[in-house]
Design a protein around this motif. Structure first.
Motif, mmCIF file in Angstrom:
data_model
loop_
_atom_site.group_PDB
_atom_site.id
_atom_site.type_symbol
_atom_site.label_atom_id
_atom_site.label_comp_id
_atom_site.label_asym_id
_atom_site.label_seq_id
_atom_site.Cartn_x
_atom_site.Cartn_y
_atom_site.Cartn_z
ATOM 1 N N GLU A 687 0.813 -1.218 0.000
ATOM 2 C CA GLU A 687 0.000 0.000 0.000
ATOM 3 C C GLU A 687 0.845 1.265 0.000
ATOM 4 N N ILE A 688 2.155 1.129 0.085
ATOM 5 C CA ILE A 688 3.038 2.299 0.100
ATOM 6 C C ILE A 688 3.903 2.218 -1.149
ATOM 7 N N PRO A 689 3.511 2.865 -2.239
ATOM 8 C CA PRO A 689 4.201 2.648 -3.522
ATOM 9 C C PRO A 689 5.672 3.038 -3.495
ATOM 10 N N LYS A 693 8.536 0.141 -4.301
ATOM 11 C CA LYS A 693 9.428 0.202 -5.457
ATOM 12 C C LYS A 693 10.855 0.543 -5.076
ATOM 13 N N ALA A 694 11.136 0.686 -3.799
ATOM 14 C CA ALA A 694 12.474 1.066 -3.362
ATOM 15 C C ALA A 694 13.404 -0.137 -3.367
ATOM 16 N N PRO A 709 12.644 5.636 -5.224
ATOM 17 C CA PRO A 709 12.154 6.247 -6.468
ATOM 18 C C PRO A 709 11.492 7.590 -6.182
ATOM 19 N N LEU A 710 11.683 8.518 -7.089
ATOM 20 C CA LEU A 710 11.084 9.852 -6.964
ATOM 21 C C LEU A 710 9.975 9.970 -7.997
ATOM 22 N N THR A 807 1.908 10.286 4.078
ATOM 23 C CA THR A 807 0.466 10.119 3.882
ATOM 24 C C THR A 807 0.114 8.660 3.609
ATOM 25 N N SER A 808 0.962 7.980 2.852
ATOM 26 C CA SER A 808 0.718 6.562 2.595
ATOM 27 C C SER A 808 0.894 5.718 3.847
#
Length: 1332
Positions: A687-689, A693-694, A709-710, A807-808
Motif C-alpha cells: 500500500e506504500i508505492p 518500489k524502493a 524512487p522519486l 500520507t501513505s
C-alpha cells in the motif's frame, strides 16, 4: 547473519589443567586438529569424537619447544606445526574407513523410538581410522612466527625477516625464499615509488594468503602492514613487490575475506580495520574501521586490549574476532581482595563482512564473571559456519551457531516471517496473527529437525527454502539429496532410494514453486548438471521427477515468482521462466515447463565467479529506453564482492548486417552502491508505492541505504512513471538509514526486523572456577525507520515526496510514533549542537508535522519526553504552550491537553496552572472524559493554597516569552483582576509578595500587588498595585469558571481569608452533577460519581432526590434513559407483554375479596374488601418479574450499571428516579421494598406519588402513539401507583382511627364499632369517607 544458538560444550580433552593453544580444521571442516603444548588431538566434526592423539615426552618438549600453531594441507594429508623454538614439524595424517561401527555406548535404556534410531545410526556410520606420524622435522635458523599454505608449499616466516618456501616433504626451496627487508614497497601501483626496509630489525608477525586480492597480506613487527603481490602464482623473489596499507601503523594480526576481497587487520587498541584494493591506482584503501560495542555492560570495555585473532569464514559471510585483556592477573599472592576480584569472560565478537557487529560474548556479563583471565587463544569455523571451535587455557570449547536462511535464499527478504537455519534444524518464527496470542512472541520459534536417517548421513544442512506464505512446505538440503516437510501435516518425506539421494549433489540451491520442489545441482551418477523438479504430492523419486539440463555447474540461484535465475561457473547468468500447467484429465497432477528466457555473460565484470554474492531480477524502470529481459523485468542486480551493479538491456537500431542477437544488448553497467552485503527488492507493504518500489541495501557498518524512487502518487496510480522525458530530473535517490539492529527483512508493517542472541550462563558454572558455559536465547527484534527516511528527504528539500510517503504510511498503527521520533531526533541534534546551524532542519520538520492531525500530540509528547533546556528551541518554532492548550481543547484532544497542562505547570505560576486545570476539568466533565477529570482533580488536590503565588525558579522560558503573541491588557480594575484570578482558588492573604510568572517577566508589564486583610463578600478591603496589569491572553476562557464561584461562600472561619481548593473542586463537581440530573443523564451520573469519588447519596439528599422532571417531560426522560443505558424497548407480543395481559384479564390474579389477617396481638381483625377496580397483588407481580427474567433474552451489557444506579438512588430515597429506572427495567422490587418497609418518609412518598402519577399518564399517552408495547406495562405500573396511594391513605386513616379508639375504648365497647379494612378503604363518589 550468524549468531550463537543452543548451548555451548567443553571437551574433556585437552583437560582444563593442560589447556589448548590452537585449533585448525581441514578444508572440508570434517576433521579438527587441536594442539596443546605437547599433544595433538584429532577430532571429528560430527559427531564430535576424539579420533587420534599424538603426545610428546617432556624431553622432546624441552629440546624442540612447545606446539604453538598448526596448518592443514589442502588435501588433509599432512599437518604442519610451529613451535616456540627453532623447529617445524610436519606430520602425515592417514585417514581410512574402519569396517567396524562407532564404539559408542548407548545410554538409552528403554526400547523407545530414539533408541532404535540411535542403533540404526551406529550401524550405518563408520568412524574414520586416523593415524598421526611424524614426517618432517625442519630445523630453522630463527624462531618461526607464522606460516601460510600455498597448495604444495608452505610460507614459513621467521624472526630474522626471512620467508622460506618449504614443501610438505620437508624440502626448503631456496630459490623461492625471500627476505622481507629486500622487498620493494610502495603506496600504490600507478605512481610507484618503491623503497626497501633495509637493515632494520623488522620481520613478519602474521601472514595470510589471499589469491583473489592478488598476493600475501602481511603484518610487520613495527605495526605496519602490506600486501605482497607477484606477477605470477609462484611468488618468485624477482617478481614480488609490496603495497603499503595506508594509514595503518598499529596492526597485530590479519585475515582475508576471499569472497568480498577484503583484508582485515587487528590493531593494538582493539580496533578492526578493513582494506580493499583500489582498482584505479592499485592502492590499498581503508573500507571501514570499527570498535567493539557493548549495549549492556559498557564498563567492561576498559578490559579490552589488543586484538588476538581475526578469523574469517571461508565462504566470506562472517568473521570472528578475539581480544586480549589489558589487565594482568596477579599470581602467587594470598590477598583475599586479589583472589575475589572477578573478570569478564573471554572476549569474542562476530561481525558481518563489512563490519556490522552481530554478537558479542561480553554482552550483559554480570552473571558470567570468573576469577581468572582466560582469553581465547584461537578460534576456528566449522562446516558452513554452524560451529565455532575455540581454545584457551581451560581447554577446547564448541559453540553452535545459526544463520538467516536468506543468505542462500535471497527471495526470503519479502516474507513476513523470519527463517533461520542451523546445522541440523530450521527455526521459523510464528505468523503475525499467532504472535498476538503469545506472552513473549519475540522469543517463540517453531523448530523443524529433519529425520535422523537423513541428517546423520548428510550433516550439516546447507540450504533451506519455504513457500511464500511460510505455511505449507519446507525443503532442506545437506551434503547430498534433500528432505521435504509438509508444514500442515508435520510429516517428512525422504528419497525412496538412498542411492539416488547420495548421487544428488545440490550446488545452486533449493526452492519451492507452487506445488513443486526445485533443486539445482548435479546428478553424480550420470555426471549431469540440471534443474530437478519434484512434485509434492508424490514420493521423492528421480523416476517421477522432471530433469532440465543446464550447460555448467550452477553456483547461485534465485527464484522470484515464476522467474528462476542461475549463475554458473562459466560466469553466465541465465533467466528461466517456469510454468505449472494441469495435466489432461487430471485436476491434481501438473506438468512443469522450463523455458530459457535470456543469458547474460558477465565474466568481464568479475575477478572470479566466487565473488558473486547474490543476484536479483526486478523492474526498476531506471532507463526510459530500457527493454525487458522477460515479462516486464528490465533490471538485473548483481552483487560482486560488495559492489552492486545494475544491468539493463536495450534494443539497438537494426541494420542490414545485424542479426537478432546483436540487436539485444546491455547498457553500460552502473555501480549503484558499494559495501553491499544484502539487497531487498520489496518492502512487503503493497500500500506504500514509494517503499514498495524502493531498493533496500544493507551496507554493514555503514548501516542501511534505500534507493528511493522519486515519483508522485498520482503518476504511480496512472501508470505513467516513465513518461517524463526530462533526463536531468533524477528518478531515484540514495538515502542512508541508520539503524540500531542488523535488518534481515522489512516486514508488512514497514518495520526493520532483526535477530539477536542473548547469552545466559548455566547453573552448573556458578562456582566461578572455570569460564561459564552459555545457553543462547535467540530472540527477534524490530525497529522503526520511516522517520529517518522522512528526515533525509526533508534535509534534501524533497518534502513533497516525504509528504506523500508519510500520507501513505498513515494506516500504520505507529504513525504518530514516527512523527514523534522524527521531531525528537532533529530537536536533540540541533539543541545540543555546539556550532551555529545556518540552515536548521527543525522549522521544516515542525511545518511538515503540522500537515497532519497528529501535530498537537506530537509536539506535546515530544516536549514531555525531552529535556527542559530544549523547550526554548522547540516552542520557538512551534506554537506557544498556551496556544497548544487552546488548540487541544478546540480539537477535543483532552489527553494531549492534559500533557500540555504538565508543561504549563513547569513554565507558569501555580495560579495559571490552576486556571488551566479548571478549564480542562470542566471540558473533561462536559465531554464525559472521567479518567481525565479524575487525574485533574488529583492534580488540583495536590496544590497547597500557600503555593499559589509561586512560579518555577528556572527561567527556561524567558527567551520564548518575548517571542510569544502580543499580550492582552486588562483595564485598571483591581477588583476585576481579583475576581478573575482569585475568585475560586485558595490564597493566603498574609503570604509573601507574589512573584511574576515567566511570561509576565518578559511582557514588560508589572503585575498587581494584592494585600488582603480580609475578605467579605468577595471584595478586598485594601489593595496596592500598579495602574495597569498584565493578564494571560486566554483570560476570558477562565472567566466563566471562576465568576460562578464566590469567595464569601468558602472562607475559613479563622478570619484569614484563605480559600480552599477542595471547596472549589467540590463546587465544580456539584454543578456538573446538577447538569447531569437536569439532562436526565443517570448513567453518566453514575460513572461520574464512581470515577471522581463523588458522594452521590449526600448530593441527592441535599437536592431532595434531584428530580426536576415535569409531567410533560416524562417521555423524554424515559427515552434518554433507554438511550444512555442502551436498553431495548419492549416489543408487542413478547413474554412480558403476554403475562401483563393475563394479569389484566384476571387469568393469573387470585381472588382477594375476603382475606382476613390479624395485625397484632390484641388488635382487632382487619378485613380487606374488594374495590371496584382490579386489585394489585405484589405476589403476582413478583411472579411476573421472575418469569420475565427467566424467559427474556440474555442479560443486557448495561444491566449491572442499571442495578448499580437503582441501588444508589435507593440509598438517597430518590423515589422518582427509582420509579423510572424500574419502569425501564420492568422490576419494581426496589421501589416496593422502600415503600412497604417504611424506609422513606411518608411525606416523601406523598410527594413521589404527586409527581409520578401525572407523569405516568403522559407516558401512557406517549406509549399509545410511539411504543404500544409499553402501554400494558404502564397500566400495571399505574395500578401499582394507585395501590400505593390507597395504602398511604389507609395507613394515615388507620393511624387516626387507632388514636381515637384507644381514647374511648375504656368507656364503651359498642358492637356498632366500625371495623377498618386492611388493604383498602370505602370510596364514595371519589372522596375519602370515615365511618362513624
Amino acid at each position: 547473519m550468524f549468531f550463537p544458538s543452543g548451548s555451548d560444550y567443553r571437551f574433556a580433552e585437552p583437560s582444563t589443567a593442560e589447556g589448548a593453544n590452537w585449533v585448525s580444521g581441514n578444508r572440508e571442516k570434517t576433521l579438527f586438529a587441536v594442539i596443546s603444548r605437547s599433544t595433538i588431538y584429532i577430532y571429528q566434526a560430527n559427531p564430535q569424537i576424539l579420533l587420534s592423539t599424538f603426545r610428546r615426552n617432556e624431553d622432546e618438549i624441552e629440546e624442540r619447544g612447545e606446539y604453538v600453531k598448526c596448518i592443514w594441507r589442502h588435501d588433509s594429508g599432512a599437518l604442519c606445526i610451529l613451535t616456540t623454538k627453532l623447529c617445524v614439524y610436519v606430520y602425515v595424517i592417514s585417514i581410512s574407513d574402519d569396517n567396524e561401527p562407532f564404539t559408542l555406548i548407548d545410554q538409552t535404556q528403554d526400547d523407545s523410538d530414539d533408541s532404535k534410531l540411535t542403533q540404526a545410526y551406529l550401524l550405518r556410520q563408520q568412524h574414520p581410522n586416523v593415524s598421526v606420524n611424524l614426517s618432517v622435522l625442519a630445523k630453522i635458523g630463527s624462531k618461526a612466527t607464522c606460516a601460510a599454505s600455498l597448495k604444495d608449499d608452505l610460507f614459513v616466516c621467521l624472526e630474522d625477516g626471512w620467508v622460506h618456501r618449504i614443501t610438505w616433504n620437508g624440502e626448503v626451496r631456496q630459490e623461492l625464499s625471500f627476505n622481507i627487508k629486500n622487498v620493494p614497497l610502495s603506496a600504490d601501483q600507478v605512481n610507484a615509488r618503491y623503497s626497501k626496509l633495509g637493515d632494520s630489525e623488522i620481520y613478519i608477525t602474521d601472514i595470510v594468503y589471499c589469491p583473489l586480492i592478488g598476493g600475501l597480506g602481511v603484518v610487520l613487527s613495527d605495526g605496519r602492514a602490506a600486501l605482497i603481490a607477484s606477477q605470477n602464482y609462484r611468488f618468485e623473489p624477482q617478481t614480488i613487490a609490496g603495497i603499503w596499507i595506508s594509514g595503518l601503523n598499529d596492526a597485530v594480526c590479519c585475515a582475508a575475506n576471499h569472497k568480498f576481497r577484503l583484508l582485515y587487520f587487528g590493531c593494538k587498541n582493539g580496533d578492526v580495520a578493513a582494506y580493499h584494493l583500489d582498482d584505479t591506482n592499485g592502492a590499498m584503501t581503508q573500507t571501514f574501521r570499527i570498535k567493539l560495542s557493548i549495549k549492556d555492560g559498557t564498563e567492561y570495555l576498559s578490559y579490552i586490549g589488543r586484538v588476538k585473532q581475526i578469523h574469517c569464514l571461508p565462504q566470506g559471510l562472517v568473521f570472528g574476532v578475539t581480544w586480549d585483556f589489558n589487565v594482568h592477573q596477579e599470581n602467587g599472592k594470598t590477598d583475599n581482595s586479589v583472589n575475589e576480584k572477578l573478570y569478564p569472560p573471554p572476549a569474542l565478537a562476530l561481525f558481518s563482512p563489512f563490519g556490522s557487529q552481530w554478537w558479542c560474548s561480553l554482552e550483559d556479563p554480570a552473571n558470567r564473571l570468573c576469577k581468572k583471565i582466560v582469553p581465547f587463544t584461537c578460534i576456528e569455523w566449522g562446516a558452513e559456519g554452524f560451529q565455532l571451535w575455540s581454545t584457551n587455557s581451560e581447554g577446547l570449547s564448541l559453540t553452535n551457531l545459526s544463520r538467516a536462511i536468506s543468505i542462500n535464499q535471497p527471495s526470503m527478504e519479502c516474507v513476513d516471517r523470519i527463517a533461520l537455519i542451523s546445522a541440523d534444524s530450521v527455526l521459523l518464527s510464528p505468523s503475525r496473527e499467532k504472535e498476538k496470542l503469545a506472552t513473549a512472541p519475540h522469543c517463540f520459534w517453531n523448530t523443524y529437525s529433519p529425520p535422523q536417517e537423513y541428517i546423520s548421513v548428510n550433516w550439516p544442512l546447507r540450504y533451506a527454502a519455504v513457500d511464500e506464505e511460510c505455511s505449507k512446505h519446507l525443503i532442506v538440503s545437506g551434503t547430498r539429496g534433500f528432505a521435504h516437510l509438509n508444514l500442515k501435516t508435520n510429516k517428512w518425506r525422504l528419497f525412496r532410494n538412498e542411492t539416488q539421494e547420495q548421487s544428488l549433489l545440490v550446488t545452486g540451491g533449493v526452492a519451492v514453486f507452487q506445488e513443486h520442489l526445485l533443486v539445482v545441482g548435479c546428478d553424480l551418477s550420470r555426471q549431469e548438471e540440471g534443474i530437478f523438479v519434484y512434485a509434492m504430492n508424490k514420493q521423492i523419486d528421480n523416476n517421477t521427477s522432471t530433469h532440465f539440463p543446464i550447460p555448467s555447474r550452477s553456483m547461485v540461484i534465485n527464484l522470484r515468482n515464476d522467474h528462476l535465475l542461475t549463475f554458473d561457473v562459466a560466469s553466465v547468468v541465465t533467466i528461466y521462466v517456469i510454468r505449472q500447467l494441469p495435466k489432461k484429465n487430471s485436476k491434481d497432477d501438473f506438468d512443469v515447463t522450463i523455458e530459457r528466457c535470456a543469458e547474460i555473460r558477465i565474466h568481464e565484470l568479475l575477478p572470479h565467479p566466487t565473488c558473486v554474492i547474490s543476484m536479483q531480477l526486478t523492474a526498476l524502470n531506471y532507463h526510459s529506453e530500457a527493454a525487458a529481459f522477460c515479462h516486464g523485468m528490465d533490471s538485473l542486480l548483481v552483487n560482486v564482492s560488495g559492489h552492486l551493479l545494475l544491468l539493463s538491456p536495450f534494443h539497438k537500431e537494426a541494420s542490414a548486417e545485424s542479426n537478432e542477437e546483436d540487436l539485444f544488448q546491455l547498457h553500460q553497467p552502473m555501480l549503484i552502491a558499494s559495501n553491499v552485503e544484502r539487497v531487498w527488492i520489496h518492502s512487503g507493504n503493497r500500500e506504500i508505492p514509494h517503499l514498495n518500489k524502493a531498493l533496500w541495501i544493507n551496507a554493514g557498518a555503514k548501516n542501511m541505504k534505500v534507493w528511493l524512487p522519486l515519483f508522485h502518487t498520482d503518476a504511480y496510480e496512472s501508470g505513467s512513471l516513465n513518461k517524463n522525458k526530462r533526463s536531468f530530473i533524477s528518478r531515484r535517490i540514495m538515502l542512508p538509514v541508520d539503524l540500531n539492529l542488523y535488518p534481515i527483512a522489512i516486514g508488512q508493517d514497514c518495520l526493520a526486523v532483526g535477530v539477536e542472541s542473548q547469552p545466559n550462563s548455566t547453573p552448573s558454572s556458578s562456582d566461578l572456577k572455570t569460564t561459564p558455559l552459555l545457553v543462547h536465547n535467540v530472540i527477534r527484534n524490530s525497529e522503526v525507520f520511516i522517520h529517518r527516511l522522512l528526515r533525509q528527504l526533508l534535509k534534501r528539500n524533497l518534502g513533497v515526496y516525504a509528504l506523500e510517503i508519510a500520507t501513505s504510511c498513515r494506516s500504520l498503527p505507529y504513525f504518530s510514533h514516527i512523527l514523534e521520533l522524527l521531531l525528537h531526533d532533529v530537536l536533540d541534534e540541533e539543541a545540543t549542537s555546539s556550532e551555529p546551524i545556518p540552515d536548521p532542519l527543525l522549522p521544516r520538520v515542525v511545518a511538515f508535522i503540522h500537515e497532519f492531525p497528529e501535530y498537537l500530540e506530537t509536539i506535546v509528547h515530544c516536549a514531555r519526553k525531552t529535556e527542559l533546556a530544549f523547550w526554548n528551541l522547540l516552542f520557538s518554532v512551534s506554537h506557544h504552550p498556551r496556544d497548544l492548550f487552546k488548540m487541544c481543547l478546540k480539537e477535543d484532544q483532552l489527553d494531549t491537553a492534559t500533557s500540555c497542562l504538565i508543561i504549563l505547570q513547569s513554565m507558569e505560576s501555580t495560579i495559571a496552572s490552576v486556571q488551566h486545570a479548571t478549564v480542562l476539568l470542566e471540558e473533561a466533565l462536559n465531554k464525559r472524559r472521567w479518567l481525565i477529570a479524575r487525574d485533574i482533580v488529583r492534580f488540583l488536590n495536590s496544590i497547597d493554597g500557600v503555593d499559589l503565588d509561586e512560579i518555577p525558579e528556572t527561567p527556561l522560558y524567558q527567551k520564548l516569552a518575548t517571542k510569544s503573541n502580543k499580550q492582552r491588557v486588562i483595564p485598571n480594575n483591581i477588583s476585576e483582576d481579583y475576581n478573575l484570578v482569585f475568585n475560586s482558588i485558595s490564597v493566603e492573604t498574609h503570604g509573601p509578595r507574589p512573584k511574576l510568572s515567566l511570561s509576565q517577566q518578559s511582557s514588560g508589564h508589572s503585575p498587581p500587588q494584592l494585600h488582603l486583610n480580609g475578605i467579605n463578600g468577595g471584595q478586598s478591603n485594601h489593595h496596592v498595585g500598579s495602574p495597569t496589569t498584565a493578564a494571560s491572553p486566554d483570560s476570558s476562557m477562565f472567566m466563566s469558571s471562576f465568576s460562578a464561584f464566590s469567595l464569601s461562600n468558602h472562607t475559613v472561619p479563622n478570619g484569614h481569608g484563605r480559600i480552599l481548593i477542595p471547596n472549589h473542586i467540590a463546587s465544580i463537581l456539584e454543578k456538573h452533577a446538577e447538569v447531569l440530573i437536569e439532562d436526565y443523564a443517570l448513567r453518566d451520573l453514575g460513572a461520574f460519581a464512581s470515577h471522581l469519588d463523588f458522594d452521590l447519596v449526600e448530593f441527592m439528599k441535599r437536592k431532595n432526590g434531584g428530580f426536576c422532571c415535569e409531567p410533560e417531560d416524562f417521555p423524554t426522560a424515559l427515552m434518554k434513559l433507554h438511550s444512555q443505558f442502551k436498553w431495548p424497548y419492549p416489543v408487542v407480543g413478547d413474554v412480558v407483554d403476554k403475562l401483563i395481559q393475563r394479569i389484566s384479564t384476571g387469568d393469573v390474579t387470585p381472588s382477594a375479596s375476603e382475606d382476613e389477617t390479624p395485625t397484632s396481638p390484641g388488635a382487632p381483625v382487619v378485613r380487606r374488601r374488594s374495590s371496584s377496580r382490579p386489585s394489585f397483588d405484589w405476589k403476582i407481580f413478583e411472579k411476573l418479574c421472575h418469569r420475565s427474567s427467566a424467559t427474556k433474552s440474555p442479560v443486557e451489557p448495561s444491566e449491572p450499571e442499571l442495578k448499580y444506579m437503582i441501588g444508589w438512588m435507593a440509598k438517597s430515597n430518590s423515589l422518582e428516579w427509582i420509579y423510572l429506572l424500574s419502569l425501564m427495567h420492568r422490576d419494581l422490587s426496589a421501589l416496593h421494598a422502600i415503600i412497604e418497609n417504611n424506609l422513606a418518609e411518608k411525606k416523601k412518598v406523598s410527594q413521589f406519588l404527586k409527581k409520578v402519577s401525572p407523569g405516568t399518564e403522559k407516558l401512557l399517552q406517549w406509549a399509545r402513539q410511539n411504543c404500544p408495547a409499553y402501554v400494558s406495562i404502564l397500566k400495571l405500573f399505574a395500578n401499582f401507583l394507585e395501590h400505593t396511594n390507597d395504602q398511604q391513605k389507609i395507613r394515615k386513616f388507620a393511624k387516626v382511627s387507632t388514636t381515637s379508639s384507644s381514647a374511648s375504648i375504656s368507656s364503651t365497647t359498642s358492637s356498632s364499632t366500625a371495623i377498618i379494612p386492611n388493604g383498602t378503604i370505602p370510596k364514595l363518589n371519589g372522596s375519602l369517607k370515615t365511618l362513624p
